[in-house]
Design a protein around this motif. Structure first.
Motif, PDB file in Angstrom:
ATOM      1  N   ASP A  29      62.489  71.232  86.212  1.00 51.17           N
ATOM      2  CA  ASP A  29      63.713  71.762  86.803  1.00 51.17           C
ATOM      3  C   ASP A  29      64.961  71.279  86.077  1.00 51.17           C
ATOM      4  OD1 ASP A  29      63.426  69.152  87.510  1.00 51.17           O
ATOM      5  OD2 ASP A  29      64.207  69.428  89.553  1.00 51.17           O
ATOM      6  N   LEU A  30      64.854  70.980  84.780  1.00 44.81           N
ATOM      7  CA  LEU A  30      66.038  70.526  84.063  1.00 44.81           C
ATOM      8  C   LEU A  30      67.121  71.600  84.080  1.00 44.81           C
ATOM      9  CD1 LEU A  30      64.924  68.653  80.826  1.00 44.81           C
ATOM     10  CD2 LEU A  30      65.894  67.761  82.951  1.00 44.81           C
ATOM     11  N   LYS A  31      68.304  71.219  84.555  1.00 48.07           N
ATOM     12  CA  LYS A  31      69.387  72.192  84.636  1.00 48.07           C
ATOM     13  C   LYS A  31      70.191  72.222  83.347  1.00 48.07           C
ATOM     14  CE  LYS A  31      69.204  73.630  88.961  1.00 48.07           C
ATOM     15  NZ  LYS A  31      69.104  75.027  89.341  1.00 48.07           N
TER      16      LYS A  31
ATOM     17  N   SER B 253      70.172  71.010  78.950  1.00 49.45           N
ATOM     18  CA  SER B 253      69.225  70.803  77.852  1.00 49.45           C
ATOM     19  C   SER B 253      68.825  69.343  77.768  1.00 49.45           C
ATOM     20  CB  SER B 253      69.861  71.269  76.550  1.00 49.45           C
ATOM     21  OG  SER B 253      71.131  70.682  76.425  1.00 49.45           O
ATOM     22  N   PRO B 254      67.570  69.067  77.396  1.00 51.09           N
ATOM     23  CA  PRO B 254      67.079  67.697  77.338  1.00 51.09           C
ATOM     24  C   PRO B 254      67.821  66.867  76.294  1.00 51.09           C
ATOM     25  CG  PRO B 254      65.429  69.252  76.511  1.00 51.09           C
ATOM     26  CD  PRO B 254      66.572  70.056  77.031  1.00 51.09           C
ATOM     27  N   ILE B 255      67.865  65.578  76.545  1.00 53.75           N
ATOM     28  CA  ILE B 255      68.484  64.698  75.554  1.00 53.75           C
ATOM     29  C   ILE B 255      67.402  63.818  74.945  1.00 53.75           C
ATOM     30  CG2 ILE B 255      70.784  64.693  76.602  1.00 53.75           C
ATOM     31  CD1 ILE B 255      70.197  62.125  77.966  1.00 53.75           C
ATOM     32  N   ARG B 256      67.646  63.378  73.710  1.00 49.62           N
ATOM     33  CA  ARG B 256      66.664  62.534  73.013  1.00 49.62           C
ATOM     34  C   ARG B 256      66.801  61.089  73.518  1.00 49.62           C
ATOM     35  NH1 ARG B 256      63.950  61.593  67.929  1.00 49.62           N
ATOM     36  NH2 ARG B 256      64.430  63.634  67.073  1.00 49.62           N
TER      37      ARG B 256
ATOM     38  N   ILE C  50      71.987  59.821  85.217  1.00 52.98           N
ATOM     39  CA  ILE C  50      72.323  59.317  86.549  1.00 52.98           C
ATOM     40  C   ILE C  50      72.059  60.454  87.518  1.00 52.98           C
ATOM     41  CG2 ILE C  50      74.119  58.274  87.983  1.00 52.98           C
ATOM     42  CD1 ILE C  50      75.447  57.730  85.036  1.00 52.98           C
ATOM     43  N   ASP C  51      71.007  60.292  88.287  1.00 57.92           N
ATOM     44  CA  ASP C  51      70.535  61.365  89.164  1.00 57.92           C
ATOM     45  C   ASP C  51      70.772  60.962  90.618  1.00 57.92           C
ATOM     46  OD1 ASP C  51      69.315  63.598  90.170  1.00 57.92           O
ATOM     47  OD2 ASP C  51      67.346  63.236  89.247  1.00 57.92           O
ATOM     48  N   HIS C  52      70.611  61.923  91.508  1.00 65.16           N
ATOM     49  CA  HIS C  52      70.746  61.673  92.955  1.00 65.16           C
ATOM     50  C   HIS C  52      72.101  61.114  93.328  1.00 65.16           C
ATOM     51  CE1 HIS C  52      66.338  61.181  91.951  1.00 65.16           C
ATOM     52  NE2 HIS C  52      66.359  62.257  92.736  1.00 65.16           N
ATOM     53  N   ILE C  53      73.128  61.588  92.593  1.00 64.65           N
ATOM     54  CA  ILE C  53      74.503  61.212  92.945  1.00 64.65           C
ATOM     55  C   ILE C  53      74.898  61.997  94.188  1.00 64.65           C
ATOM     56  CG2 ILE C  53      76.913  61.289  92.181  1.00 64.65           C
ATOM     57  CD1 ILE C  53      75.764  61.354  89.273  1.00 64.65           C
TER      58      ILE C  53
ATOM     59  N   ILE D  22      69.053  55.634  88.112  1.00 62.57           N
ATOM     60  CA  ILE D  22      69.405  55.576  86.704  1.00 62.57           C
ATOM     61  C   ILE D  22      68.131  55.633  85.879  1.00 62.57           C
ATOM     62  CG2 ILE D  22      70.367  54.088  84.905  1.00 62.57           C
ATOM     63  CD1 ILE D  22      72.279  53.096  87.166  1.00 62.57           C
ATOM     64  N   SER D  23      68.063  56.605  84.960  1.00 59.49           N
ATOM     65  CA  SER D  23      66.890  56.709  84.083  1.00 59.49           C
ATOM     66  C   SER D  23      67.334  56.518  82.645  1.00 59.49           C
ATOM     67  CB  SER D  23      66.233  58.079  84.212  1.00 59.49           C
ATOM     68  OG  SER D  23      65.870  58.327  85.552  1.00 59.49           O
ATOM     69  N   ILE D  24      66.600  55.693  81.949  1.00 57.02           N
ATOM     70  CA  ILE D  24      66.871  55.490  80.523  1.00 57.02           C
ATOM     71  C   ILE D  24      65.928  56.419  79.760  1.00 57.02           C
ATOM     72  CG2 ILE D  24      67.030  53.777  78.657  1.00 57.02           C
ATOM     73  CD1 ILE D  24      68.632  52.939  81.101  1.00 57.02           C
TER      74      ILE D  24
ATOM     75  N   ASP E 192      63.635  58.907  73.202  1.00 56.48           N
ATOM     76  CA  ASP E 192      62.780  59.883  72.541  1.00 56.48           C
ATOM     77  C   ASP E 192      62.257  60.930  73.536  1.00 56.48           C
ATOM     78  OD1 ASP E 192      61.858  60.917  70.238  1.00 56.48           O
ATOM     79  OD2 ASP E 192      60.064  59.629  70.118  1.00 56.48           O
ATOM     80  N   TYR E 193      63.178  61.483  74.313  1.00 54.89           N
ATOM     81  CA  TYR E 193      62.932  62.544  75.304  1.00 54.89           C
ATOM     82  C   TYR E 193      62.130  62.096  76.523  1.00 54.89           C
ATOM     83  CZ  TYR E 193      64.740  65.700  71.746  1.00 54.89           C
ATOM     84  OH  TYR E 193      65.522  66.295  70.824  1.00 54.89           O
ATOM     85  N   LYS E 194      61.693  60.823  76.527  1.00 49.48           N
ATOM     86  CA  LYS E 194      60.869  60.384  77.660  1.00 49.48           C
ATOM     87  C   LYS E 194      61.617  59.391  78.537  1.00 49.48           C
ATOM     88  CE  LYS E 194      56.395  60.824  75.416  1.00 49.48           C
ATOM     89  NZ  LYS E 194      56.959  60.793  73.999  1.00 49.48           N
ATOM     90  N   VAL E 195      61.229  59.414  79.820  1.00 50.03           N
ATOM     91  CA  VAL E 195      61.835  58.463  80.751  1.00 50.03           C
ATOM     92  C   VAL E 195      61.191  57.100  80.523  1.00 50.03           C
ATOM     93  CG1 VAL E 195      62.243  57.911  83.179  1.00 50.03           C
ATOM     94  CG2 VAL E 195      62.184  60.301  82.432  1.00 50.03           C
ATOM     95  N   ARG E 196      61.943  56.172  79.935  1.00 51.31           N
ATOM     96  CA  ARG E 196      61.426  54.832  79.643  1.00 51.31           C
ATOM     97  C   ARG E 196      61.480  53.941  80.884  1.00 51.31           C
ATOM     98  NH1 ARG E 196      58.387  55.257  76.648  1.00 51.31           N
ATOM     99  NH2 ARG E 196      58.738  55.875  74.510  1.00 51.31           N
TER     100      ARG E 196
END
Ligand SMILES: Nc1ncnc2c1ncn2[C@@H]1O[C@H](COP(=O)(O)OP(=O)(O)OP(=O)(O)O)[C@@H](O)[C@H]1O
Ligand SMILES: [Mg+2]
Ligand SMILES: [Zn+2]
Lengths: 315, 163
Positions: free
Chosen positions: B3-5, B7-10, B15-18, B82-84, B87-91
C-alpha cells in the motif's frame, strides 16, 4: 536524606518527617531567637543573601537567624545598585556568591530562579520566594505557628481566606496541611477560587475540603483563620475590587463567636484585611507568626550548614 | 509494501502512524533546511489506517532522525512509528518513546519563568502523566498540556535524552 548541604527550593522537596524535624528544631531554638540564650554554632559560617527583589521582612529574619547563631552575612539588598543592574545574569551572580559564602538565600522576581541558582551554585541554596512561585520557609513558619498553638496539626480545621487563586504560597500551605491531615475550608471570592489542579490534589490526599464564602459561617467552629491579601492588580475593575476586598475583611465582631484557642494568621504585610482592633485580641497570631520566622530559619540554616540543631546553653 | 502511497526510497527514515493532520508539524520539526541536496521528503496526508482510522506519513531520504527530533515527534504524536530503511528494506522499526525528562525541547509558556529571561539555561520538563500527556516545568513548576505552540524553534538541540 539528611539536611547537610541540601537545597530547599520547594516545600514539596521535604517529606512529612523532615518538616517535623525542622519544626521540632525551631521550637528548641526559640530562646536563642528571643535573645535569652546564646548560641554560636554557626560561628565561622558565612551566609550570602541575594535579594533581587525587595523584601525587608524576609531578609531581616534570615539575617537575624544567622547572626543569632553566631554566623555572618553578606547581602545584596538592592539589585539596582548591584551588578544585576548592569545586566549580569543571575547565573553569574550566583556563581560569584557561591564562591564567597557557605550557603545562599535567594529572593527573585522570576519563577524557578532559585532552582536555577541551586544548579549553578555548589553551596546549598534556600529559596526565599521566586516570583509567584514557591516560598518554602513561609510555609514552614506558618506550620510552626499552628503547631505552637495546638501541638498537633492533625484534625485542625483551617480556613484559608482571600486570594486562593494566584497566591502560590497558600497553595504550598494547603498541600503541606494536607500532609498533616487537617481539614480545610476555602473562603474566597468566586473569581479567586483555588485552581482545579490544586483542589484535585487536596481531594486526592483524603482530607476534607469544603468551600464557604460566608466568613461568619466558615470561622464558627474553625481553629485557624489564615488571611491572605487580595491584590488590586487581579481586578480589571476598581469598583469590583473595592466591593470584593470589603467583603473579605475580618470583622472583629466575628471573634466573639469563635473557639477559645482560635487564631488569626496573616503572612504580612497586611493592608486592610485585618483591622488594627484585632491586634490586641488573644486570637491574633500574626505577630507571633512573624517572630517564628526567626527560629524556623535558624533551624533550617543550622540543619543545612551543620547537619544538626544545637541544644542551646544558658547565658 | 503493497500500500505504498509514494515511491519507495533506498535509504532513509519513514515516520508512519502520525496523528492525522500533523504531517506539517512533523516537517517543521524535521526542518527542511538541514537536509542534504539529495534528500527528498514525501508526505502522505489523510491515509486510511486499520489501527487509527486516518493517519499521516512522512518519508525522508538519506536522513537519520536525531533523538531530540524523535522526542519532539513523540510529544505531538505518541502513536508515531519510526522505520529505518536501508537498501529498500525496513532495517529497524520502533514506536517513538518519550523519555521522562525533556531538555531544551519546549519553551516554557510562563513568560515570567527564569528559563525565559536570557539566562544560560535550557528548559527542562518532566512527564507528570502519560495519558493524556502532561508535563511540568522543572523551574517554575507550571503544567503544560498543549505542546505544539511551545516547541522550541529548531528543537534540534544536540542533547538527546535517550529516546
Ligand atoms: N522502501 C521503502 N520506501 C518507502 N517506505 C517504505 C519502504 N519500505 C517500507 N516503507 C514504509 O515503512 C513503514 C514500515 O514498513 P512495514 O513494511 O513494516 O509496514 P507495515 O507492514 O505497514 O507495518 P505497520 O504495522 O507499522 O503499519 C511503512 O509505513 C511502509 O510503508
Ligand atoms: Mg502499515
Ligand atoms: Zn517554567
Amino acid at each position: 536524606m539528611g539536611f547537610l548541604g541540601r537545597d530547599i527550593i520547594s516545600i514539596g522537596d521535604l517529606s512529612r518527617s523532615e518538616i517535623d524535624e525542622v519544626l521540632r528544631s525551631a521550637r528548641r531554638l526559640i530562646p536563642v531567637a528571643e535573645g535569652s540564650r546564646r548560641s554560636d554554632v554557626l560561628r565561622g559560617q558565612l551566609l550570602a543573601l541575594g535579594f533581587f527583589e525587595p523584601s525587608t521582612r524576609t531578609r531581616l529574619s534570615f539575617e537575624t537567624a544567622m547572626l543569632r547563631l553566631g554566623g555572618q552575612v553578606i547581602t545584596i539588598a538592592d539589585p539596582l545598585s548591584s551588578s544585576v543592574a548592569k545586566g549580569e545574569t543571575l547565573s553569574d551572580t550566583v556563581r560569584m556568591l557561591s564562591s564567597y559564602a557557605d550557603a545562599l538565600v535567594i529572593r527573585h522576581p522570576n519563577e524557578g530562579a532559585s532552582r536555577l541558582a541551586a544548579q549553578v551554585s555548589d553551596k546549598p541554596v534556600i529559596n526565599a520566594g521566586d516570583g509567584a512561585g514557591q516560598h518554602p520557609t513561609q510555609t514552614l513558619l506558618d506550620l510552626a505557628t499552628m503547631q505552637e498553638r495546638f501541638e498537633t496539626l492533625h484534625g485542625l480545621k483551617v480556613v484559608l481566606m482571600g486570594d486562593l487563586r494566584y497566591g502560590r504560597t497558600v497553595h504550598s500551605l494547603a498541600r503541606a496541611l494536607a500532609l498533616f491531615g487537617t481539614e480545610l475550608v476555602l473562603a474566597s471570592p468566586p473569581t479567586l477560587r483555588m485552581p482545579e489542579s490544586v483542589r484535585r490534589e487536596l481531594d486526592q490526599s483524603g482530607i476534607r475540603v469544603t468551600e464557604e464564602s460566608e466568613l461568619g459561617r466558615a470561622v464558627r467552629d474553625a481553629d485557624v483563620l489564615y488571611v491572605t491579601r487580595i491584590q488590586k492588580e487581579r481586578f480589571g475593575d476598581l469598583a469590583e475590587y473595592a466591593r470584593v476586598s470589603a467583603s473579605y475583611r475580618l470583622d472583629p465582631s466575628l471573634l466573639g463567636q469563635v473557639k477559645p484557642k482560635f487564631i488569626v494568621m496573616h503572612p504580612l504585610p497586611r493592608v486592610a484585611e485585618i483591622p488594627p482592633e484585632v491586634d490586641s485580641s488573644p486570637h491574633a497570631a500574626y505577630f507571633r507568626q512573624a517572630f517564628l520566622a526567626v527560629p524556623v530559619r535558624m533551624a533550617l540554616l543550622s540543619l543545612i550548614l551543620t547537619g544538626k540543631v544545637p541544644v542551646p546553653g544558658r547565658g | 509494501m503493497r500500500d505504498l502511497k509514494v515511491s519507495p526510497i533506498r535509504n532513509g527514515t519513514v515516520i508512519d502512524h502520525i496523528r492525522n493532520g500533523l504531517a506539517l508539524e512533523v516537517l517543521r520539526i524535521l526542518g527542511v533546511e538541514g537536509l542534504g541536496k539529495d534528500s527528498t521528503i514525501s508526505v502522505a496526508v489523510h491515509v486510511r489506517s486499520q489501527r487509527m482510522g486516518w493517519k499521516d506519513i512522512v518519508k525522508v531520504e538519506n536522513m537519520e532522525l536525531s533523538p531530540q527530533k524523535a522526542n519532539a515527534i513523540a510529544l505531538i504524536s505518541p502513536s508515531a512509528t519510526i522505520s529505518i530503511i536501508q537498501d529498500y528494506k525496513v532495517r529497524e522499526k520502533r514506536p517513538v518513546d518519550l523519555p521522562d525528562r525533556l531538555v531544551g525541547l519546549l519553551r516554557c509558556p510562563n513568560p515570567n519563568c527564569i528559563t525565559n529571561q536570557g539566562e544560560p539555561v535550557e528548559s527542562e520538563f518532566e512527564v507528570i502523566r502519560r495519558k493524556p500527556l502532561a508535563l511540568k516545568c522543572l523551574y517554575c513548576e507550571r503544567d503544560l498540556e498543549d505542546f505544539i505552540p511551545h516547541l522550541a524553534p529548531g528543537a534540534s538541540g544536540t542533547r538527546g535524552n535517550g529516546g
